[in-house]
Design an enzyme around this catalytic site. Structure first.
Site, PDB file in Angstrom:
ATOM      1  N   GLU A  44     -50.507  23.270  -2.901  1.00 29.44           N
ATOM      2  CA  GLU A  44     -50.069  21.871  -2.873  1.00 29.44           C
ATOM      3  C   GLU A  44     -50.614  21.132  -1.652  1.00 29.44           C
ATOM      4  O   GLU A  44     -50.541  21.623  -0.524  1.00 29.44           O
ATOM      5  CB  GLU A  44     -48.537  21.838  -2.876  1.00 29.44           C
ATOM      6  CG  GLU A  44     -47.973  20.817  -3.819  1.00 29.44           C
ATOM      7  CD  GLU A  44     -48.332  21.080  -5.284  1.00 29.44           C
ATOM      8  OE1 GLU A  44     -49.289  20.430  -5.773  1.00 29.44           O
ATOM      9  OE2 GLU A  44     -47.678  21.914  -5.923  1.00 29.44           O
ATOM     10  N   ALA A 134     -42.503  12.005 -12.999  1.00 28.56           N
ATOM     11  CA  ALA A 134     -41.887  13.325 -12.767  1.00 28.56           C
ATOM     12  C   ALA A 134     -42.844  14.256 -12.048  1.00 28.56           C
ATOM     13  O   ALA A 134     -42.588  15.450 -11.932  1.00 28.56           O
ATOM     14  CB  ALA A 134     -41.444  13.933 -14.098  1.00 28.56           C
ATOM     15  N   GLY A 135     -43.979  13.737 -11.592  1.00 28.61           N
ATOM     16  CA  GLY A 135     -44.934  14.577 -10.866  1.00 28.61           C
ATOM     17  C   GLY A 135     -45.690  15.525 -11.769  1.00 28.61           C
ATOM     18  O   GLY A 135     -46.179  16.566 -11.322  1.00 28.61           O
ATOM     19  N   LEU A 136     -45.808  15.183 -13.061  1.00 30.31           N
ATOM     20  CA  LEU A 136     -46.534  16.052 -14.001  1.00 30.31           C
ATOM     21  C   LEU A 136     -47.860  15.422 -14.415  1.00 30.31           C
ATOM     22  O   LEU A 136     -48.443  15.782 -15.436  1.00 30.31           O
ATOM     23  CB  LEU A 136     -45.659  16.346 -15.231  1.00 30.31           C
ATOM     24  CG  LEU A 136     -44.345  17.084 -14.916  1.00 30.31           C
ATOM     25  CD1 LEU A 136     -43.502  17.262 -16.173  1.00 30.31           C
ATOM     26  CD2 LEU A 136     -44.612  18.442 -14.261  1.00 30.31           C
ATOM     27  N   GLU A 171     -58.660   6.256 -10.390  1.00 30.92           N
ATOM     28  CA  GLU A 171     -57.341   6.211  -9.746  1.00 30.92           C
ATOM     29  C   GLU A 171     -57.457   5.793  -8.272  1.00 30.92           C
ATOM     30  O   GLU A 171     -56.689   4.976  -7.781  1.00 30.92           O
ATOM     31  CB  GLU A 171     -56.683   7.581  -9.865  1.00 30.92           C
ATOM     32  CG  GLU A 171     -55.288   7.583  -9.313  1.00 30.92           C
ATOM     33  CD  GLU A 171     -54.399   8.628  -9.945  1.00 30.92           C
ATOM     34  OE1 GLU A 171     -54.619   8.996 -11.114  1.00 30.92           O
ATOM     35  OE2 GLU A 171     -53.474   9.079  -9.253  1.00 30.92           O
ATOM     36  N   ASP A 183     -55.444  16.855 -10.246  1.00 31.80           N
ATOM     37  CA  ASP A 183     -54.753  16.517 -11.491  1.00 31.80           C
ATOM     38  C   ASP A 183     -55.737  16.226 -12.624  1.00 31.80           C
ATOM     39  O   ASP A 183     -55.551  16.685 -13.756  1.00 31.80           O
ATOM     40  CB  ASP A 183     -53.824  15.314 -11.266  1.00 31.80           C
ATOM     41  CG  ASP A 183     -52.771  15.608 -10.216  1.00 31.80           C
ATOM     42  OD1 ASP A 183     -52.608  16.792  -9.856  1.00 31.80           O
ATOM     43  OD2 ASP A 183     -52.125  14.660  -9.740  1.00 31.80           O
TER      44      ASP A 183
HETATM   45  C1  GAF Z   1     -50.655  14.580  -6.367  1.00 28.89           C
HETATM   46  C2  GAF Z   1     -52.128  14.246  -6.207  1.00 28.89           C
HETATM   47  F1  GAF Z   1     -52.535  13.413  -7.205  1.00 28.89           F
HETATM   48  C3  GAF Z   1     -52.993  15.497  -6.204  1.00 28.89           C
HETATM   49  O1  GAF Z   1     -54.329  15.162  -5.933  1.00 28.89           O
HETATM   50  C4  GAF Z   1     -52.475  16.528  -5.193  1.00 28.89           C
HETATM   51  O2  GAF Z   1     -52.820  16.152  -3.881  1.00 28.89           O
HETATM   52  C5  GAF Z   1     -50.979  16.724  -5.342  1.00 28.89           C
HETATM   53  O3  GAF Z   1     -50.255  15.498  -5.334  1.00 28.89           O
HETATM   54  C6  GAF Z   1     -50.413  17.592  -4.268  1.00 28.89           C
HETATM   55  O4  GAF Z   1     -50.923  18.882  -4.372  1.00 28.89           O
HETATM   56  O5  GAF Z   1     -50.415  15.128  -7.623  1.00 28.89           O
END
Ligand code: GAF
Length: 394
Positions: A44, A134-136, A171, A183
């Site tokens: 992360e 939701a961070g997905l 983005e 992502d």
């Molecule tokens: C978000 C970002 F979009 C990703 O690029 C990444 O940095 C993540 O946070 C954290 O690991 O989803």
């Protein structure tokens, strides 16, 4: 156990995109393209530090039903917002002209055109069951689905390996969110039954078998439902702190600090906050490498402690967790999960837990009970398996 707070089931999404297209435009689409959301198994905030990540694609997906129009210009209907928007060549001549959810679509057209591709004018209808906020990676799923559709419809000579970078540019530059490349890579490059081991510097990938079923294991995703606050500001602040750490250490990126040089590196930093951020990134990169080693050896259960160590590092060193995700992780572990961690950018979002398949219900209930005791909004939990990345649907 409850499913994400979306209407219908995953199987309905392509049908809903088709129905939306047909009712909006009065004829059936030429095709449908799907791109999934993702969870990150581990790694992360390492992506923008040129490090390692290990996401896999979710069964939750965004589907774009589309057809070309033969004229420059784009019309997009979204089931989630109920809106239909239009934008033209002027709107994609420079970043920022289209706002809201449409920015992710217009940004993708802008990024393709800016890279020299002749993007066909098109009509699109979008349906999705990737939960928003939701961070997905609902935004990466949208960009990836639109990009895949337009590349196919236009017959663009755009290798799959180059696609995540373009979606990320949409983005970063058009929408204005300073995310890394994880992502979009997950949404585009993942394969079913595998986690995607991505080197965010070289962009080399290795598909790592992640066969949960035959190990009798399940990844349970828990949407913490914590209110997302100041997410973009905090994300920028973490990025800035990492860049400051790299500058102070005289390396191009924190990826270049080796794990066995960590103590010496920390001793060279004066600011305790920067020390904590650096320690998270350097140890997290190592945890990704260790997780990959275990998965390569088929020792899936044994990754549990690495997942939990990643959470502790995000909580104490990177300081991106909130009470709801900490409680979900603790309750899942107390109920027998092998490991659990927050996944995604932080300040809310989802937790994933590695559990024996026959303990899924018990772990989900334990988390819900812990939430009820503290008066938190009830969490949503559901089991997931790694699914394929963006593709055209039959
Ligand atoms: C978000 C970002 F979009 C990703 O690029 C990444 O940095 C993540 O946070 C954290 O690991 O989803």
């Amino acid at each position: 156990m409850s499913q994400p707070d979306q209407p219908g089931s995953a199987a309905d999404i392509p049908a809903r995109a088709t129905a939306g297209y047909t009712s909006e435009y009065g004829e059936p689409p030429a095709g449908r393209w799907a791109a999934p959301g993702r969870v990150n198994l581990i790694g992360e905030h390492t992506d923008y530090n040129d490090g390692f990540v290990l996401p896999f694609a979710l069964p939750q997906q965004t589907v774009v039903a589309a057809a070309t129009t033969g004229e420059p210009g784009w019309t997009v209907w979204s089931e989630q917002s109920g809106e239909r928007i239009e934008f033209d060549l002027d709107d994609v001549s420079e970043p920022g002209r289209v706002k809201g959810w449409g920015a992710y679509v217009a940004g993708t057209v802008w990024a393709l055109r800016d890279a020299g591709f002749d993007v066909p004018g098109a009509r699109m209808a979008i349906a999705s069951d990737v939960p928003l906020g939701a961070g997905l990676s609902s935004s990466a799923a949208l960009e990836s689905a639109v990009l895949t559709a337009l590349a196919d419809l236009g017959g663009l000579d755009l290798p799959v390996d180059d696609r995540p970078g373009l979606a990320q540019r949409a983005e970063n530059r058009y929408v204005g969110i300073p995310s890394g490349i994880m992502d979009q890579s997950a949404s585009i490059r993942c394969q079913g039954g595998h986690a995607l081991f991505l080197d965010c510097r070289s962009l080399a990938v290795e598909q790592i078998p992640f066969d949960l079923d035959s190990a009798g294991l399940t990844i349970l995703v828990v949407d913490s439902r914590a209110p997302h606050q100041h997410v973009t500001g905090e994300y920028r602040a973490r990025r800035a702190a990492c860049e400051e750490g790299a500058r102070a250490l005289g390396v191009p990126a924190l990826r270049d600090v080796p794990i066995d040089g960590l103590d010496a590196a920390l001793a060279r930093l004066d600011d305790p906050m920067i020390q904590r951020r650096v320690r998270h990134i350097v140890t997290e990169n190592q945890r990704v490498l260790d997780t990959v080693e275990l998965l390569r050896a088929g020792r899936v259960r044994e990754i549990g402690p690495l997942l939990t160590a990643s959470h502790v590092s995000m909580r104490d060193d990177f300081e991106i967790t909130v009470a709801e995700v900490d409680v979900a992780v603790e309750a899942a572990l107390a109920a027998g999960a092998y490991g659990a961690r927050m996944t995604g950018g932080g300040f809310g979002g989802c937790v994933l837990a590695l559990v024996d398949t026959d303990r899924v219900e018990a772990v989900a209930t334990a988390v819900a009970d812990a939430y009820a005791e503290r008066g938190f909004t009830a969490p949503h939990s559901w089991p997931v398996l790694p699914t394929p990345g963006a593709h055209r649907l039959p």
